[in-house]
Write a protein that holds these residues in place. Structure first.
Motif, PDB file in Angstrom:
ATOM      1  N   GLN A  68      38.470  21.162  37.991  1.00 46.49           N
ATOM      2  CA  GLN A  68      38.254  20.135  39.020  1.00 46.49           C
ATOM      3  C   GLN A  68      39.425  20.186  39.991  1.00 46.49           C
ATOM      4  OE1 GLN A  68      37.999  16.385  36.958  1.00 46.49           O
ATOM      5  NE2 GLN A  68      35.941  16.800  36.173  1.00 46.49           N
ATOM      6  N   TRP A  69      39.149  19.802  41.252  1.00 45.09           N
ATOM      7  CA  TRP A  69      40.159  19.834  42.300  1.00 45.09           C
ATOM      8  C   TRP A  69      40.466  18.440  42.823  1.00 45.09           C
ATOM      9  CZ3 TRP A  69      36.668  23.634  41.453  1.00 45.09           C
ATOM     10  CH2 TRP A  69      37.123  24.954  41.477  1.00 45.09           C
ATOM     11  N   PHE A  70      41.702  18.246  43.272  1.00 41.34           N
ATOM     12  CA  PHE A  70      42.046  17.029  44.004  1.00 41.34           C
ATOM     13  C   PHE A  70      41.257  17.023  45.311  1.00 41.34           C
ATOM     14  CE2 PHE A  70      45.950  17.397  41.441  1.00 41.34           C
ATOM     15  CZ  PHE A  70      45.985  16.109  40.918  1.00 41.34           C
ATOM     16  N   GLY A  71      40.893  15.833  45.785  1.00 40.88           N
ATOM     17  CA  GLY A  71      40.185  15.707  47.056  1.00 40.88           C
ATOM     18  C   GLY A  71      38.684  15.838  46.934  1.00 40.88           C
ATOM     19  N   TRP A  72      38.192  16.111  45.727  1.00 40.86           N
ATOM     20  CA  TRP A  72      36.761  16.236  45.500  1.00 40.86           C
ATOM     21  C   TRP A  72      36.367  15.277  44.389  1.00 40.86           C
ATOM     22  CZ3 TRP A  72      33.774  19.357  48.524  1.00 40.86           C
ATOM     23  CH2 TRP A  72      34.453  20.272  49.329  1.00 40.86           C
ATOM     24  N   PRO A  73      35.141  14.759  44.404  1.00 43.98           N
ATOM     25  CA  PRO A  73      34.707  13.876  43.302  1.00 43.98           C
ATOM     26  C   PRO A  73      34.730  14.632  41.973  1.00 43.98           C
ATOM     27  CG  PRO A  73      33.021  14.005  45.046  1.00 43.98           C
ATOM     28  CD  PRO A  73      34.107  14.969  45.402  1.00 43.98           C
ATOM     29  N   GLU A  74      34.874  13.905  40.874  1.00 43.66           N
ATOM     30  CA  GLU A  74      34.914  14.541  39.554  1.00 43.66           C
ATOM     31  C   GLU A  74      33.606  15.243  39.208  1.00 43.66           C
ATOM     32  OE1 GLU A  74      36.394  11.972  36.501  1.00 43.66           O
ATOM     33  OE2 GLU A  74      38.335  11.793  37.502  1.00 43.66           O
ATOM     34  N   THR A  75      32.526  14.929  39.929  1.00 46.33           N
ATOM     35  CA  THR A  75      31.254  15.609  39.695  1.00 46.33           C
ATOM     36  C   THR A  75      31.280  17.036  40.234  1.00 46.33           C
ATOM     37  OG1 THR A  75      30.440  14.662  41.757  1.00 46.33           O
ATOM     38  CG2 THR A  75      29.896  13.478  39.715  1.00 46.33           C
ATOM     39  N   VAL A  76      32.273  17.360  41.080  1.00 50.44           N
ATOM     40  CA  VAL A  76      32.410  18.724  41.606  1.00 50.44           C
ATOM     41  C   VAL A  76      33.294  19.504  40.638  1.00 50.44           C
ATOM     42  CG1 VAL A  76      33.241  20.152  43.519  1.00 50.44           C
ATOM     43  CG2 VAL A  76      32.112  17.967  43.991  1.00 50.44           C
ATOM     44  N   GLU A  77      32.672  20.378  39.875  1.00 46.76           N
ATOM     45  CA  GLU A  77      33.373  21.168  38.861  1.00 46.76           C
ATOM     46  C   GLU A  77      32.955  22.625  38.987  1.00 46.76           C
ATOM     47  OE1 GLU A  77      33.856  18.237  35.041  1.00 46.76           O
ATOM     48  OE2 GLU A  77      32.341  19.797  34.936  1.00 46.76           O
ATOM     49  N   GLU A  78      33.829  23.481  38.551  1.00 43.14           N
ATOM     50  CA  GLU A  78      33.482  24.897  38.433  1.00 43.14           C
ATOM     51  C   GLU A  78      33.599  25.260  36.968  1.00 43.14           C
ATOM     52  OE1 GLU A  78      31.650  27.722  39.378  1.00 43.14           O
ATOM     53  OE2 GLU A  78      32.483  26.943  41.239  1.00 43.14           O
ATOM     54  N   HIS A  79      32.625  26.015  36.504  1.00 42.63           N
ATOM     55  CA  HIS A  79      32.619  26.493  35.128  1.00 42.63           C
ATOM     56  C   HIS A  79      32.547  28.005  35.181  1.00 42.63           C
ATOM     57  CE1 HIS A  79      31.746  22.525  33.285  1.00 42.63           C
ATOM     58  NE2 HIS A  79      31.282  22.292  34.495  1.00 42.63           N
ATOM     59  N   GLY A  80      33.256  28.655  34.290  1.00 44.25           N
ATOM     60  CA  GLY A  80      33.223  30.103  34.255  1.00 44.25           C
ATOM     61  C   GLY A  80      33.871  30.622  32.995  1.00 44.25           C
ATOM     62  N   LYS A  81      34.126  31.918  33.002  1.00 46.02           N
ATOM     63  CA  LYS A  81      34.661  32.572  31.817  1.00 46.02           C
ATOM     64  C   LYS A  81      35.756  33.543  32.222  1.00 46.02           C
ATOM     65  CE  LYS A  81      33.029  34.975  27.724  1.00 46.02           C
ATOM     66  NZ  LYS A  81      31.883  35.488  27.002  1.00 46.02           N
ATOM     67  N   LEU A  82      36.806  33.605  31.390  1.00 45.78           N
ATOM     68  CA  LEU A  82      37.862  34.591  31.601  1.00 45.78           C
ATOM     69  C   LEU A  82      37.369  35.941  31.095  1.00 45.78           C
ATOM     70  CD1 LEU A  82      41.080  32.652  30.543  1.00 45.78           C
ATOM     71  CD2 LEU A  82      39.921  32.716  32.748  1.00 45.78           C
ATOM     72  N   LEU A  83      37.594  36.958  31.900  1.00 45.06           N
ATOM     73  CA  LEU A  83      37.148  38.318  31.595  1.00 45.06           C
ATOM     74  C   LEU A  83      38.348  39.181  31.226  1.00 45.06           C
ATOM     75  CD1 LEU A  83      34.825  38.617  34.721  1.00 45.06           C
ATOM     76  CD2 LEU A  83      34.148  37.966  32.390  1.00 45.06           C
ATOM     77  N   ASN A  84      38.091  40.365  30.704  1.00 41.96           N
ATOM     78  CA  ASN A  84      39.180  41.307  30.444  1.00 41.96           C
ATOM     79  C   ASN A  84      39.722  41.804  31.783  1.00 41.96           C
ATOM     80  OD1 ASN A  84      39.227  41.394  27.560  1.00 41.96           O
ATOM     81  ND2 ASN A  84      37.311  42.521  27.646  1.00 41.96           N
ATOM     82  N   PRO A  85      41.040  41.706  31.987  1.00 37.91           N
ATOM     83  CA  PRO A  85      41.612  42.208  33.243  1.00 37.91           C
ATOM     84  C   PRO A  85      41.336  43.701  33.409  1.00 37.91           C
ATOM     85  CG  PRO A  85      43.216  40.877  32.050  1.00 37.91           C
ATOM     86  CD  PRO A  85      42.050  41.109  31.121  1.00 37.91           C
ATOM     87  N   GLU A  86      41.120  44.099  34.658  1.00 36.74           N
ATOM     88  CA  GLU A  86      40.958  45.511  34.960  1.00 36.74           C
ATOM     89  C   GLU A  86      42.331  46.092  35.288  1.00 36.74           C
ATOM     90  OE1 GLU A  86      37.747  46.080  37.760  1.00 36.74           O
ATOM     91  OE2 GLU A  86      36.292  45.326  36.301  1.00 36.74           O
ATOM     92  N   GLN A  87      42.392  47.385  35.557  1.00 35.98           N
ATOM     93  CA  GLN A  87      43.670  48.072  35.739  1.00 35.98           C
ATOM     94  C   GLN A  87      44.571  47.347  36.743  1.00 35.98           C
ATOM     95  OE1 GLN A  87      43.315  52.191  36.737  1.00 35.98           O
ATOM     96  NE2 GLN A  87      45.496  52.560  36.516  1.00 35.98           N
ATOM     97  N   GLY A  88      45.782  47.026  36.299  1.00 37.62           N
ATOM     98  CA  GLY A  88      46.777  46.393  37.153  1.00 37.62           C
ATOM     99  C   GLY A  88      46.691  44.883  37.227  1.00 37.62           C
ATOM    100  N   GLU A  89      45.597  44.303  36.760  1.00 39.48           N
ATOM    101  CA  GLU A  89      45.430  42.855  36.831  1.00 39.48           C
ATOM    102  C   GLU A  89      46.064  42.174  35.610  1.00 39.48           C
ATOM    103  OE1 GLU A  89      41.052  42.817  39.009  1.00 39.48           O
ATOM    104  OE2 GLU A  89      41.174  42.454  36.857  1.00 39.48           O
ATOM    105  N   PHE A  90      46.526  40.927  35.811  1.00 36.20           N
ATOM    106  CA  PHE A  90      46.964  40.137  34.662  1.00 36.20           C
ATOM    107  C   PHE A  90      45.953  39.033  34.352  1.00 36.20           C
ATOM    108  CE2 PHE A  90      49.101  38.079  38.272  1.00 36.20           C
ATOM    109  CZ  PHE A  90      48.796  36.737  38.072  1.00 36.20           C
ATOM    110  N   LEU A  91      44.991  38.810  35.266  1.00 40.61           N
ATOM    111  CA  LEU A  91      43.978  37.781  35.052  1.00 40.61           C
ATOM    112  C   LEU A  91      42.712  38.176  35.792  1.00 40.61           C
ATOM    113  CD1 LEU A  91      43.355  34.906  33.911  1.00 40.61           C
ATOM    114  CD2 LEU A  91      44.142  34.003  36.115  1.00 40.61           C
ATOM    115  N   ARG A  92      41.567  37.930  35.159  1.00 39.43           N
ATOM    116  CA  ARG A  92      40.266  38.187  35.783  1.00 39.43           C
ATOM    117  C   ARG A  92      39.312  37.129  35.251  1.00 39.43           C
ATOM    118  NH1 ARG A  92      38.287  42.044  38.750  1.00 39.43           N
ATOM    119  NH2 ARG A  92      36.112  42.620  38.713  1.00 39.43           N
ATOM    120  N   PHE A  93      38.461  36.595  36.128  1.00 34.72           N
ATOM    121  CA  PHE A  93      37.507  35.585  35.693  1.00 34.72           C
ATOM    122  C   PHE A  93      36.255  35.594  36.551  1.00 34.72           C
ATOM    123  CE2 PHE A  93      40.723  33.644  38.395  1.00 34.72           C
ATOM    124  CZ  PHE A  93      39.995  32.927  39.338  1.00 34.72           C
TER     125      PHE A  93
END
Length: 166
Positions: A68-93
């Protein structure tokens, strides 16, 4: 007249030069507590077994998230999943319907650069505006806020709930 390259609406890159330690940049992305300092109002992570991660516990590929983000109602949410980073990445989602995001640190001309690439953006007109334009604008702001926080500057986010985004 110079020939212009056709815009690829399926992906974009945001680069941010930073004069801080690489570990500090990575650590700013890897726990709920750290993400809430510069990016999100709420950054909950759940392990693949359904256990909620502790606020200071490092996130891992396979975790699901609720943001959830500041400035947006709590009903505005993002859902997702962390993925395996690809070459050179430390985070992927997986960033909801907006595609996949990879985050890395590169060195160019002696400068440390935080690089975020969002790709697999859907190609309909609404997605171009919401995800290409909207997400690129959002990532640019939040990455600048990260730079401000890492360099002991102010938090630039609007935290006043009466001032809503639209």
């Amino acid at each position: 007249m110079e020939e212009r390259k056709k815009l690829d609406w399926s992906r974009f890159t945001v680069n941010l030069p930073l004069d801080v330690q690489k570990e500090d940049i990575i650590n700013a992305w890897m726990t709920q507590e750290a993400l809430e300092k510069w990016f999100l109002k709420l950054a909950e992570f759940t392990t693949p077994n359904g256990e909620k991660r502790k606020r200071q516990e490092q996130i891992k590929p396979g975790d699901a998230y609720r943001w959830q983000w500041f400035g947006w109602p709590e009903t505005v949410e993002e859902h997702g999943k962390l993925l395996n980073p690809e070459q050179g990445e430390f985070l992927r989602f997986q960033f909801g319907k907006a595609g996949k995001v990879g985050v890395s640190i590169v060195q160019e001309h002696g400068q440390t650069i935080l690089r975020l690439i969002q790709e697999n953006i859907p190609q309909d007109e609404e997605s171009r505006m919401n995800f290409y334009v909207g997400c690129k604008t959002g990532w640019t702001f939040y990455m600048l806020n990260l730079k401000s926080i890492l360099q002991n500057g102010p938090d630039l986010r609007n935290k006043r709930s009466e001032l809503q985004m639209d």
